[in-house]
Design a protein around this motif. Sequence first.
Motif, PDB file in Angstrom:
ATOM      1  N   CYS A 125      -6.009   8.213  -1.297  1.00  0.00           N
ATOM      2  CA  CYS A 125      -6.828   8.173  -0.156  1.00  0.00           C
ATOM      3  C   CYS A 125      -6.600   9.433   0.840  1.00  0.00           C
ATOM      4  CB  CYS A 125      -7.735   7.197  -0.427  1.00  0.00           C
ATOM      5  SG  CYS A 125      -9.242   7.809   0.618  1.00  0.00           S
ATOM      6  N   PHE A 126      -5.799   9.120   1.683  1.00  0.00           N
ATOM      7  CA  PHE A 126      -5.446   9.444   2.652  1.00  0.00           C
ATOM      8  C   PHE A 126      -4.598  11.059   2.817  1.00  0.00           C
ATOM      9  CE2 PHE A 126      -4.387   5.760   4.998  1.00  0.00           C
ATOM     10  CZ  PHE A 126      -5.479   5.940   5.848  1.00  0.00           C
ATOM     11  N   ASP A 127      -3.486  11.482   0.978  1.00  0.00           N
ATOM     12  CA  ASP A 127      -3.346  12.638   0.468  1.00  0.00           C
ATOM     13  C   ASP A 127      -4.886  13.407   0.212  1.00  0.00           C
ATOM     14  OD1 ASP A 127      -1.384  11.101   0.981  1.00  0.00           O
ATOM     15  OD2 ASP A 127      -0.515  10.742  -1.049  1.00  0.00           O
TER      16      ASP A 127
ATOM     17  N   TYR B 164      11.819   1.986   7.182  1.00  0.00           N
ATOM     18  CA  TYR B 164      12.188   1.271   5.808  1.00  0.00           C
ATOM     19  C   TYR B 164      10.399   1.164   4.771  1.00  0.00           C
ATOM     20  CZ  TYR B 164      16.938   0.417   7.370  1.00  0.00           C
ATOM     21  OH  TYR B 164      18.223   0.443   7.773  1.00  0.00           O
ATOM     22  N   CYS B 165       9.480   1.818   5.763  1.00  0.00           N
ATOM     23  CA  CYS B 165       8.372   1.555   4.686  1.00  0.00           C
ATOM     24  C   CYS B 165       7.853   2.694   3.996  1.00  0.00           C
ATOM     25  CB  CYS B 165       7.033   1.864   5.625  1.00  0.00           C
ATOM     26  SG  CYS B 165       7.319   0.509   7.044  1.00  0.00           S
ATOM     27  N   THR B 166       8.487   4.340   3.708  1.00  0.00           N
ATOM     28  CA  THR B 166       8.188   4.779   2.496  1.00  0.00           C
ATOM     29  C   THR B 166       9.204   5.048   2.299  1.00  0.00           C
ATOM     30  OG1 THR B 166       9.290   6.560   4.883  1.00  0.00           O
ATOM     31  CG2 THR B 166       6.808   6.300   4.271  1.00  0.00           C
ATOM     32  N   ASP B 167       9.283   5.373   1.114  1.00  0.00           N
ATOM     33  CA  ASP B 167      10.441   5.221   0.196  1.00  0.00           C
ATOM     34  C   ASP B 167      11.623   5.924   0.805  1.00  0.00           C
ATOM     35  OD1 ASP B 167       8.026   4.883  -1.605  1.00  0.00           O
ATOM     36  OD2 ASP B 167       8.934   6.925  -2.600  1.00  0.00           O
TER      37      ASP B 167
ATOM     38  N   VAL C 199       0.825  -1.358  -0.442  1.00  0.00           N
ATOM     39  CA  VAL C 199       0.053   0.117  -0.421  1.00  0.00           C
ATOM     40  C   VAL C 199       0.844   1.008   0.030  1.00  0.00           C
ATOM     41  CG1 VAL C 199      -2.175  -0.705   0.934  1.00  0.00           C
ATOM     42  CG2 VAL C 199      -0.094  -0.350   2.657  1.00  0.00           C
ATOM     43  N   SER C 200       0.989   1.849  -1.368  1.00  0.00           N
ATOM     44  CA  SER C 200       1.320   3.767  -1.051  1.00  0.00           C
ATOM     45  C   SER C 200       0.609   4.685  -2.114  1.00  0.00           C
ATOM     46  CB  SER C 200       3.654   3.106  -2.364  1.00  0.00           C
ATOM     47  OG  SER C 200       2.010   2.610  -3.345  1.00  0.00           O
ATOM     48  N   GLY C 201       1.270   5.291  -2.291  1.00  0.00           N
ATOM     49  CA  GLY C 201       0.520   7.187  -2.772  1.00  0.00           C
ATOM     50  C   GLY C 201       0.089   6.152  -4.067  1.00  0.00           C
TER      51      GLY C 201
ATOM     52  N   GLY D  19       4.679  -0.781   1.977  1.00  0.00           N
ATOM     53  CA  GLY D  19       4.706   1.131   1.326  1.00  0.00           C
ATOM     54  C   GLY D  19       4.161   1.569   2.619  1.00  0.00           C
ATOM     55  N   GLY D  20       4.483   2.663   1.924  1.00  0.00           N
ATOM     56  CA  GLY D  20       4.698   3.937   2.578  1.00  0.00           C
ATOM     57  C   GLY D  20       2.953   3.455   3.746  1.00  0.00           C
ATOM     58  N   VAL D  21       1.827   3.178   4.013  1.00  0.00           N
ATOM     59  CA  VAL D  21      -0.025   3.462   4.166  1.00  0.00           C
ATOM     60  C   VAL D  21       0.886   1.934   5.571  1.00  0.00           C
ATOM     61  CG1 VAL D  21      -1.727   3.143   4.417  1.00  0.00           C
ATOM     62  CG2 VAL D  21      -0.312   4.159   2.470  1.00  0.00           C
ATOM     63  N   ALA D  22       2.011   1.446   4.782  1.00  0.00           N
ATOM     64  CA  ALA D  22       2.518   0.415   6.043  1.00  0.00           C
ATOM     65  C   ALA D  22       2.925   1.365   7.523  1.00  0.00           C
ATOM     66  CB  ALA D  22       3.096  -0.559   5.356  1.00  0.00           C
ATOM     67  N   ALA D  23       2.844   2.403   6.891  1.00  0.00           N
ATOM     68  CA  ALA D  23       3.874   2.679   8.362  1.00  0.00           C
ATOM     69  C   ALA D  23       2.542   3.582   9.178  1.00  0.00           C
ATOM     70  CB  ALA D  23       4.512   4.804   7.717  1.00  0.00           C
ATOM     71  N   SER D  24       0.773   3.768   8.504  1.00  0.00           N
ATOM     72  CA  SER D  24       0.327   3.699   9.522  1.00  0.00           C
ATOM     73  C   SER D  24       0.398   2.887  10.831  1.00  0.00           C
ATOM     74  CB  SER D  24      -0.939   3.444   8.520  1.00  0.00           C
ATOM     75  OG  SER D  24      -1.867   3.265   9.615  1.00  0.00           O
ATOM     76  N   LYS D  25      -0.064   3.386  12.745  1.00  0.00           N
ATOM     77  CA  LYS D  25       0.252   2.828  13.190  1.00  0.00           C
ATOM     78  C   LYS D  25      -0.936   2.266  13.495  1.00  0.00           C
ATOM     79  CE  LYS D  25       1.132   3.623  18.129  1.00  0.00           C
ATOM     80  NZ  LYS D  25      -0.306   4.455  18.928  1.00  0.00           N
TER      81      LYS D  25
HETATM   82  O1  KG4 Z   1       5.855   4.156  -0.201  1.00  0.00           O
HETATM   83  P1  KG4 Z   1       5.111   5.847  -0.663  1.00  0.00           P
HETATM   84  O2  KG4 Z   1       7.026   6.575   0.177  1.00  0.00           O
HETATM   85  O3  KG4 Z   1       5.690   6.226  -1.971  1.00  0.00           O
HETATM   86  C1  KG4 Z   1       4.892   5.881  -2.986  1.00  0.00           C
HETATM   87  O4  KG4 Z   1       6.185   4.738  -3.669  1.00  0.00           O
HETATM   88  O5  KG4 Z   1       3.852   6.656  -3.309  1.00  0.00           O
HETATM   89  O6  KG4 Z   1       4.283   6.044   0.143  1.00  0.00           O
HETATM   90  C2  KG4 Z   1       3.970   7.419   0.349  1.00  0.00           C
HETATM   91  C3  KG4 Z   1       2.317   7.482   0.780  1.00  0.00           C
HETATM   92  C4  KG4 Z   1       1.208   8.517   1.081  1.00  0.00           C
HETATM   93  O7  KG4 Z   1       0.826   8.668   0.625  1.00  0.00           O
HETATM   94  C5  KG4 Z   1       1.497   9.260   2.357  1.00  0.00           C
HETATM   95  O8  KG4 Z   1       1.024   9.353   2.128  1.00  0.00           O
HETATM   96  C6  KG4 Z   1       1.121   7.484   2.881  1.00  0.00           C
HETATM   97  O9  KG4 Z   1       2.452   6.639   2.022  1.00  0.00           O
HETATM   98  N1  KG4 Z   1       2.589   7.694   3.806  1.00  0.00           N
HETATM   99  C7  KG4 Z   1       1.088   6.949   5.051  1.00  0.00           C
HETATM  100  C8  KG4 Z   1       1.624   7.017   5.919  1.00  0.00           C
HETATM  101  N2  KG4 Z   1       3.312   7.098   5.901  1.00  0.00           N
HETATM  102  C9  KG4 Z   1       2.790   7.975   4.440  1.00  0.00           C
HETATM  103  N3  KG4 Z   1      -0.672   6.706   5.207  1.00  0.00           N
HETATM  104  C10 KG4 Z   1      -1.009   6.115   6.055  1.00  0.00           C
HETATM  105  N4  KG4 Z   1       0.024   6.357   7.839  1.00  0.00           N
HETATM  106  C11 KG4 Z   1       0.925   6.949   7.753  1.00  0.00           C
HETATM  107  N5  KG4 Z   1       1.259   7.115   8.591  1.00  0.00           N
END
Ligand code: KG4
Length: 345
Positions: A176-178, A312-315, A146-148, A282-288
Amino acid sequence: MVKLGMILAIESTFDETGAAVVRQLGDGVEIVSNVLATSAEMHEKYGGVIPEIAARQQIMTILPVITEAMEKAGVKADDLDSVAVTHGPGLIGSLLVGVETIKALAYVWGKPLLAVNHMVGHVMANWIIDGAEKEVPGLPAIGLVVSGGHTDLILMKSIDEWEWLGGTRDDAAGECFDKGARILGLGYPGGPVVEKAAMEVRDEKQVFSLPRPLLHEDTFDMSFSGLKSALSREVELLGEKMTEQKAKLLGRELSDAVVEVLVSKTIKGVEKFSPKSVLLAGGVAASKRLREELQKKCDEYGVKLFMPELRYCTDNAAMIGAAALMRPKEVEILSLKPEPGLETV
Ligand code: KG4
Ligand code: ZN
């Protein structure tokens, strides 16, 4: 067969510029150094990523970032066995910077070049072993990526054999979050600001209710654009009556809705395939919230959940190095081109 050993890996797909030096450790990957430069502050100002600005920043930062990663790792070009880069998916301008830079270095240094799919990189972040004797995931595994820009559910039968089970039909979960954060006036990037707002009103009475799209459908399909429209409608209906508190409650509902759908579809995969592990990436994996809810469900089903450390979740480039080591795909140097629309599987 390319000798792996020590790898220099580059990440330049979106608004981050990263370089990392990695090497094999047991069944996993050790991060020797990991450097990241971001233009997030600039994009915060505009409420989103402007591709042109991202790429210009990357042109300026890529060589200093590579130099710093090699210095921190204490390695010179001679010590490297190969170099790796993300060739997609991503923004064409950003990808070009990374791809052309690494091609020049691979050519001049005479090193094999490994191409890495950015989304595969996210998944392979689960093979990073940092210090502690962390285990690597057992396979087969169900992976939620799950990413952006992507929302994919995959079945990993082996390191190399992946099957795409389903994913979003429209917007990605991170998107969707953005977009939701922008509608609510909470800021950018959406994920972290929505999460922060949600946490602040976690114990308050919830007065809003948003849909859980496709939750009860017996497929792995997901959809998040309707959720964004429903949120817009709520905000319009509130009009002048919108307050900071209500924006936070709506943020909490948005987060709960997205997380509920993601967890439910992942568990559907667990029920169908009885995997040894579940991988979050993926970035959304950073969601607690996502981490906690998925952990609860995985515990209930007795399946082990793997999640990369937050950084290591976000890029980042460490995950690109991890994928290069675990799934090496050597390419002919001059033939490598960016592939903005590359699919996860
Ligand atoms: O994987 P990533 O860093 O970049 C892409 O490959 O897209 O993901 C970015 C996405 C963004 O939409 C951002 O809002 C989401 O990851 N994100 C989170 C959190 N941190 C980043 N979504 C939910 N909770 C978070 N803590
Ligand atoms: Zn990413």
